[in-house]
Design a protein around this motif. Structure first.
Motif, PDB file in Angstrom:
ATOM      1  N   GLY A   1       0.798  -1.220   0.000  1.00 34.65           N
ATOM      2  CA  GLY A   1       0.000   0.000   0.000  1.00 34.65           C
ATOM      3  C   GLY A   1       0.828   1.266   0.000  1.00 34.65           C
ATOM      4  O   GLY A   1       0.382   2.301  -0.518  1.00 34.65           O
ATOM      5  N   ILE A   2       2.014   1.228   0.595  1.00 36.23           N
ATOM      6  CA  ILE A   2       2.845   2.438   0.664  1.00 36.23           C
ATOM      7  C   ILE A   2       4.029   2.390  -0.296  1.00 36.23           C
ATOM      8  O   ILE A   2       4.809   3.339  -0.361  1.00 36.23           O
ATOM      9  N   MET A   3       4.159   1.292  -1.050  1.00 34.51           N
ATOM     10  CA  MET A   3       5.352   1.121  -1.884  1.00 34.51           C
ATOM     11  C   MET A   3       5.456   2.184  -2.966  1.00 34.51           C
ATOM     12  O   MET A   3       6.558   2.614  -3.330  1.00 34.51           O
ATOM     13  N   GLY A   4       4.321   2.645  -3.501  1.00 38.27           N
ATOM     14  CA  GLY A   4       4.376   3.667  -4.548  1.00 38.27           C
ATOM     15  C   GLY A   4       5.026   4.940  -4.072  1.00 38.27           C
ATOM     16  O   GLY A   4       6.008   5.417  -4.662  1.00 38.27           O
ATOM     17  N   SER A   5       4.517   5.508  -2.996  1.00 38.17           N
ATOM     18  CA  SER A   5       5.087   6.748  -2.460  1.00 38.17           C
ATOM     19  C   SER A   5       6.467   6.511  -1.871  1.00 38.17           C
ATOM     20  O   SER A   5       7.355   7.372  -1.963  1.00 38.17           O
ATOM     21  N   LEU A   6       6.679   5.342  -1.276  1.00 40.25           N
ATOM     22  CA  LEU A   6       7.970   5.047  -0.659  1.00 40.25           C
ATOM     23  C   LEU A   6       9.074   4.907  -1.702  1.00 40.25           C
ATOM     24  O   LEU A   6      10.198   5.371  -1.490  1.00 40.25           O
ATOM     25  N   SER A   7       8.764   4.298  -2.840  1.00 42.88           N
ATOM     26  CA  SER A   7       9.779   4.131  -3.879  1.00 42.88           C
ATOM     27  C   SER A   7      10.196   5.478  -4.459  1.00 42.88           C
ATOM     28  O   SER A   7      11.376   5.701  -4.747  1.00 42.88           O
ATOM     29  N   VAL A   8       9.244   6.382  -4.622  1.00 45.08           N
ATOM     30  CA  VAL A   8       9.582   7.722  -5.112  1.00 45.08           C
ATOM     31  C   VAL A   8      10.470   8.443  -4.105  1.00 45.08           C
ATOM     32  O   VAL A   8      11.467   9.090  -4.470  1.00 45.08           O
ATOM     33  N   ALA A   9      10.130   8.332  -2.818  1.00 41.24           N
ATOM     34  CA  ALA A   9      10.948   8.957  -1.780  1.00 41.24           C
ATOM     35  C   ALA A   9      12.357   8.384  -1.764  1.00 41.24           C
ATOM     36  O   ALA A   9      13.337   9.121  -1.577  1.00 41.24           O
TER      37      ALA A   9
END
Length: 295
Positions: free
Chosen positions: A211-219
Protein backbone atom coordinates in the motif's frame (compact mmCIF):
# COMPACT_ATOMS: atom_id res chain seq x y z
CA UNK A 1 -11.04 30.00 -26.37
CA UNK A 2 -9.78 27.81 -29.20
CA UNK A 3 -7.18 25.10 -28.35
CA UNK A 4 -4.55 26.75 -30.56
CA UNK A 5 -5.07 30.07 -28.80
CA UNK A 6 -4.88 28.34 -25.42
CA UNK A 7 -1.54 26.81 -26.41
CA UNK A 8 -0.18 30.19 -27.49
CA UNK A 9 -1.34 31.78 -24.25
CA UNK A 10 0.24 28.99 -22.20
CA UNK A 11 3.59 29.34 -23.98
CA UNK A 12 3.41 33.12 -23.59
CA UNK A 13 2.93 32.75 -19.83
CA UNK A 14 5.77 30.22 -19.65
CA UNK A 15 8.22 32.42 -21.58
CA UNK A 16 9.62 34.31 -18.52
CA UNK A 17 10.21 31.05 -16.65
CA UNK A 18 11.87 29.47 -19.70
CA UNK A 19 14.13 32.51 -20.10
CA UNK A 20 15.17 32.32 -16.47
CA UNK A 21 15.87 28.59 -16.78
CA UNK A 22 18.04 29.21 -19.84
CA UNK A 23 20.03 31.88 -18.01
CA UNK A 24 20.58 29.95 -14.77
CA UNK A 25 20.84 26.42 -16.20
CA UNK A 26 21.58 26.23 -19.91
CA UNK A 27 24.31 28.89 -20.06
CA UNK A 28 26.37 27.52 -17.12
CA UNK A 29 25.96 24.00 -18.50
CA UNK A 30 27.19 25.01 -21.95
CA UNK A 31 30.10 26.93 -20.40
CA UNK A 32 31.04 23.86 -18.34
CA UNK A 33 30.80 21.71 -21.48
CA UNK A 34 33.23 24.00 -23.27
CA UNK A 35 35.64 24.04 -20.33
CA UNK A 36 35.65 20.24 -20.19
CA UNK A 37 37.45 20.10 -23.54
CA UNK A 38 40.20 22.49 -22.44
CA UNK A 39 43.05 22.49 -19.95
CA UNK A 40 41.76 25.76 -18.43
CA UNK A 41 43.17 26.78 -15.08
CA UNK A 42 41.92 29.47 -12.72
CA UNK A 43 44.25 32.42 -12.25
CA UNK A 44 43.86 35.99 -11.06
CA UNK A 45 43.55 37.08 -14.71
CA UNK A 46 40.74 34.66 -15.61
CA UNK A 47 40.97 31.46 -17.66
CA UNK A 48 44.28 30.33 -19.13
CA UNK A 49 43.49 27.51 -21.52
CA UNK A 50 44.27 25.37 -24.54
CA UNK A 51 41.97 23.01 -26.41
CA UNK A 52 42.68 19.37 -25.43
CA UNK A 53 39.64 17.56 -26.84
CA UNK A 54 38.73 14.35 -25.00
CA UNK A 55 41.93 14.22 -22.98
CA UNK A 56 40.22 15.15 -19.71
CA UNK A 57 37.60 12.43 -20.12
CA UNK A 58 40.24 9.86 -21.05
CA UNK A 59 42.08 10.70 -17.85
CA UNK A 60 38.91 10.19 -15.80
CA UNK A 61 38.72 6.56 -16.95
CA UNK A 62 42.16 5.88 -15.45
CA UNK A 63 41.80 8.03 -12.33
CA UNK A 64 41.86 5.68 -9.33
CA UNK A 65 41.18 8.60 -6.95
CA UNK A 66 37.94 9.40 -8.76
CA UNK A 67 36.89 5.75 -8.72
CA UNK A 68 37.54 5.72 -4.98
CA UNK A 69 35.37 8.84 -4.61
CA UNK A 70 32.59 7.12 -6.57
CA UNK A 71 32.90 4.13 -4.23
CA UNK A 72 32.68 6.37 -1.15
CA UNK A 73 29.63 8.10 -2.61
CA UNK A 74 27.93 4.80 -3.45
CA UNK A 75 28.61 3.48 0.05
CA UNK A 76 27.22 6.64 1.63
CA UNK A 77 24.15 6.65 -0.63
CA UNK A 78 23.21 2.98 -0.27
CA UNK A 79 23.79 2.73 3.47
CA UNK A 80 22.22 6.04 4.49
CA UNK A 81 19.14 5.71 2.26
CA UNK A 82 18.58 2.06 3.22
CA UNK A 83 18.67 2.80 6.95
CA UNK A 84 16.56 5.92 6.50
CA UNK A 85 13.88 3.89 4.70
CA UNK A 86 13.80 1.14 7.32
CA UNK A 87 13.82 3.59 10.22
CA UNK A 88 11.30 5.86 8.53
CA UNK A 89 8.83 3.03 7.92
CA UNK A 90 9.15 1.82 11.52
CA UNK A 91 8.53 5.33 12.87
CA UNK A 92 5.59 5.78 10.49
CA UNK A 93 4.03 2.54 11.71
CA UNK A 94 4.42 3.75 15.29
CA UNK A 95 2.93 7.18 14.60
CA UNK A 96 0.03 5.57 12.72
CA UNK A 97 -1.18 4.07 16.00
CA UNK A 98 -3.61 5.81 18.34
CA UNK A 99 -1.92 7.18 21.47
CA UNK A 100 -2.05 10.29 23.59
CA UNK A 101 0.19 13.10 22.31
CA UNK A 102 0.47 11.65 18.79
CA UNK A 103 -0.06 15.04 17.14
CA UNK A 104 2.76 16.58 19.18
CA UNK A 105 5.12 13.72 18.36
CA UNK A 106 4.33 14.06 14.66
CA UNK A 107 5.12 17.77 14.82
CA UNK A 108 8.41 17.16 16.65
CA UNK A 109 9.40 14.50 14.11
CA UNK A 110 9.95 17.08 11.39
CA UNK A 111 12.40 19.18 13.43
CA UNK A 112 15.61 17.30 12.44
CA UNK A 113 14.68 17.50 8.76
CA UNK A 114 13.82 21.20 9.09
CA UNK A 115 17.33 22.00 10.35
CA UNK A 116 19.69 23.41 7.71
CA UNK A 117 22.30 20.83 6.72
CA UNK A 118 25.13 23.11 7.81
CA UNK A 119 23.61 23.47 11.29
CA UNK A 120 23.12 19.71 11.51
CA UNK A 121 26.73 19.07 10.46
CA UNK A 122 28.13 21.53 13.02
CA UNK A 123 25.97 20.01 15.76
CA UNK A 124 27.15 16.46 15.04
CA UNK A 125 30.76 17.61 14.72
CA UNK A 126 30.46 18.91 18.28
CA UNK A 127 28.86 15.64 19.40
CA UNK A 128 31.80 13.71 17.92
CA UNK A 129 34.46 16.07 19.33
CA UNK A 130 37.37 13.94 20.66
CA UNK A 131 37.91 16.19 23.71
CA UNK A 132 34.48 17.24 24.96
CA UNK A 133 31.98 15.51 22.68
CA UNK A 134 28.83 14.11 24.27
CA UNK A 135 29.11 10.79 22.40
CA UNK A 136 32.47 9.99 23.97
CA UNK A 137 31.18 11.09 27.38
CA UNK A 138 28.12 8.84 27.10
CA UNK A 139 30.00 5.77 25.88
CA UNK A 140 32.72 6.06 28.54
CA UNK A 141 30.19 6.54 31.32
CA UNK A 142 28.28 3.39 30.36
CA UNK A 143 31.54 1.44 30.02
CA UNK A 144 31.54 0.89 26.25
CA UNK A 145 34.74 2.94 25.80
CA UNK A 146 37.87 3.11 27.90
CA UNK A 147 39.01 6.45 26.47
CA UNK A 148 37.74 9.20 24.19
CA UNK A 149 38.02 8.53 20.46
CA UNK A 150 38.45 10.82 17.49
CA UNK A 151 35.48 9.56 15.51
CA UNK A 152 36.01 11.88 12.55
CA UNK A 153 39.78 11.51 12.66
CA UNK A 154 39.80 7.75 12.09
CA UNK A 155 39.39 6.52 8.46
CA UNK A 156 37.66 3.40 9.80
CA UNK A 157 34.84 5.35 11.46
CA UNK A 158 34.63 8.77 9.81
CA UNK A 159 32.29 7.82 6.96
CA UNK A 160 29.93 5.89 9.23
CA UNK A 161 29.75 8.83 11.62
CA UNK A 162 28.76 11.16 8.79
CA UNK A 163 26.17 8.62 7.68
CA UNK A 164 24.71 8.60 11.20
CA UNK A 165 24.39 12.39 11.12
CA UNK A 166 22.74 12.24 7.70
CA UNK A 167 20.29 9.54 8.83
CA UNK A 168 19.25 11.56 11.88
CA UNK A 169 18.43 14.55 9.68
CA UNK A 170 16.66 12.84 6.78
CA UNK A 171 14.77 9.83 8.14
CA UNK A 172 11.84 12.08 9.22
CA UNK A 173 11.16 12.86 5.56
CA UNK A 174 10.81 9.16 4.76
CA UNK A 175 8.69 8.67 7.87
CA UNK A 176 6.28 11.47 6.91
CA UNK A 177 5.93 10.17 3.35
CA UNK A 178 5.35 6.62 4.62
CA UNK A 179 2.86 7.93 7.18
CA UNK A 180 0.94 9.73 4.44
CA UNK A 181 0.88 6.49 2.45
CA UNK A 182 -0.44 4.58 5.46
CA UNK A 183 -3.41 6.94 5.66
CA UNK A 184 -4.53 5.78 2.21
CA UNK A 185 -4.55 2.04 3.00
CA UNK A 186 -8.19 0.98 3.56
CA UNK A 187 -8.93 -0.20 7.09
CA UNK A 188 -11.27 -2.84 5.68
CA UNK A 189 -8.30 -4.77 4.33
CA UNK A 190 -6.81 -5.12 7.82
CA UNK A 191 -10.15 -6.16 9.28
CA UNK A 192 -10.60 -8.81 6.61
CA UNK A 193 -7.05 -10.07 7.11
CA UNK A 194 -7.54 -10.34 10.88
CA UNK A 195 -10.74 -12.31 10.33
CA UNK A 196 -8.81 -14.65 8.03
CA UNK A 197 -6.26 -15.23 10.80
CA UNK A 198 -3.34 -13.21 9.34
CA UNK A 199 -0.78 -12.17 11.96
CA UNK A 200 0.85 -8.73 12.18
CA UNK A 201 3.88 -9.79 10.09
CA UNK A 202 1.68 -11.14 7.30
CA UNK A 203 -0.51 -8.03 7.33
CA UNK A 204 2.59 -5.86 6.98
CA UNK A 205 3.99 -7.77 3.98
CA UNK A 206 0.68 -8.37 2.22
CA UNK A 207 -1.19 -5.11 2.92
CA UNK A 208 0.91 -2.34 4.46
CA UNK A 209 4.07 -2.54 2.36
CA UNK A 210 2.29 -2.86 -1.02
CA UNK A 211 0.00 0.00 0.00
CA UNK A 212 2.84 2.44 0.66
CA UNK A 213 5.35 1.12 -1.88
CA UNK A 214 4.38 3.67 -4.55
CA UNK A 215 5.09 6.75 -2.46
CA UNK A 216 7.97 5.05 -0.66
CA UNK A 217 9.78 4.13 -3.88
CA UNK A 218 9.58 7.72 -5.11
CA UNK A 219 10.95 8.96 -1.78
CA UNK A 220 13.80 6.43 -1.99
CA UNK A 221 14.83 7.60 -5.46
CA UNK A 222 14.67 11.28 -4.50
CA UNK A 223 16.74 10.65 -1.38
CA UNK A 224 19.24 8.59 -3.38
CA UNK A 225 19.69 11.44 -5.87
CA UNK A 226 20.15 13.92 -3.03
CA UNK A 227 22.58 11.65 -1.18
CA UNK A 228 24.63 11.01 -4.33
CA UNK A 229 25.30 14.72 -4.84
CA UNK A 230 25.87 15.49 -1.16
CA UNK A 231 28.57 18.05 -0.43
CA UNK A 232 27.82 20.37 2.47
CA UNK A 233 27.75 17.85 5.32
CA UNK A 234 31.17 16.47 4.28
CA UNK A 235 32.60 19.94 3.79
CA UNK A 236 31.69 20.92 7.35
CA UNK A 237 32.40 17.64 9.14
CA UNK A 238 35.46 16.10 7.47
CA UNK A 239 36.63 18.11 4.41
CA UNK A 240 37.00 14.76 2.64
CA UNK A 241 39.38 13.35 5.24
CA UNK A 242 40.94 11.66 7.00
CA UNK A 243 43.14 10.19 4.25
CA UNK A 244 40.39 10.92 1.68
CA UNK A 245 38.17 8.30 3.33
CA UNK A 246 35.12 10.57 3.08
CA UNK A 247 35.86 12.26 -0.24
CA UNK A 248 32.68 12.03 -2.34
CA UNK A 249 32.34 12.86 -6.03
CA UNK A 250 30.93 16.33 -5.30
CA UNK A 251 33.80 17.12 -2.95
CA UNK A 252 36.23 15.69 -5.52
CA UNK A 253 34.90 18.10 -8.18
CA UNK A 254 35.12 20.99 -5.72
CA UNK A 255 38.76 20.25 -4.91
CA UNK A 256 39.72 19.73 -8.54
CA UNK A 257 38.16 23.03 -9.58
CA UNK A 258 38.70 25.41 -6.66
CA UNK A 259 41.50 23.92 -4.57
CA UNK A 260 43.80 22.79 -7.37
CA UNK A 261 42.40 25.49 -9.75
CA UNK A 262 42.06 23.02 -12.65
CA UNK A 263 38.87 24.35 -14.22
CA UNK A 264 39.10 22.20 -17.35
CA UNK A 265 39.46 18.82 -15.69
CA UNK A 266 37.08 19.97 -12.93
CA UNK A 267 34.43 20.66 -15.58
CA UNK A 268 34.98 17.19 -17.08
CA UNK A 269 34.54 15.57 -13.67
CA UNK A 270 31.45 17.72 -13.07
CA UNK A 271 29.88 16.58 -16.35
CA UNK A 272 30.62 12.97 -15.45
CA UNK A 273 28.88 13.39 -12.11
CA UNK A 274 26.00 15.15 -13.88
CA UNK A 275 25.64 12.17 -16.22
CA UNK A 276 25.48 9.83 -13.23
CA UNK A 277 22.81 12.00 -11.61
CA UNK A 278 20.89 12.16 -14.90
CA UNK A 279 20.81 8.37 -14.97
CA UNK A 280 19.25 8.32 -11.52
CA UNK A 281 16.73 10.98 -12.58
CA UNK A 282 15.85 8.88 -15.63
CA UNK A 283 15.12 5.96 -13.32
CA UNK A 284 12.90 8.24 -11.26
CA UNK A 285 10.98 9.39 -14.35
CA UNK A 286 10.47 5.81 -15.52
CA UNK A 287 9.11 4.92 -12.10
CA UNK A 288 6.68 7.84 -12.23
CA UNK A 289 5.46 6.83 -15.69
CA UNK A 290 4.92 3.23 -14.64
CA UNK A 291 3.11 4.38 -11.51
CA UNK A 292 0.78 6.60 -13.57
CA UNK A 293 0.04 3.72 -15.94
CA UNK A 294 -0.82 1.40 -13.05
CA UNK A 295 -3.12 4.00 -11.50
Amino acid sequence: MAPAQQDRTAWLLLTPMIAIMVLVTAFPLLNTLWLAFTDASLTGQGYVWQWVGLENFAYILDDSDFRAAVGHTAYFTVLSVSIEVVLGVLVALLLNQEFKGRTLVRALLILPWALPTIVNAVMWRLIYNPEYGSLNALLTQVGLLDAYRSWLGDPATAMNMVILADIWKNYPLIALIALAGLQTVPKDLYEAAIMDGANAWTRFWKITLPGIMGSLSVAMVLRAIEAFKVFDIFYVMTRGGPADSTKTVSFFVYQESFTYLRAGSGAAYALTVTAMSALMIAIYVVMLVRREKRS
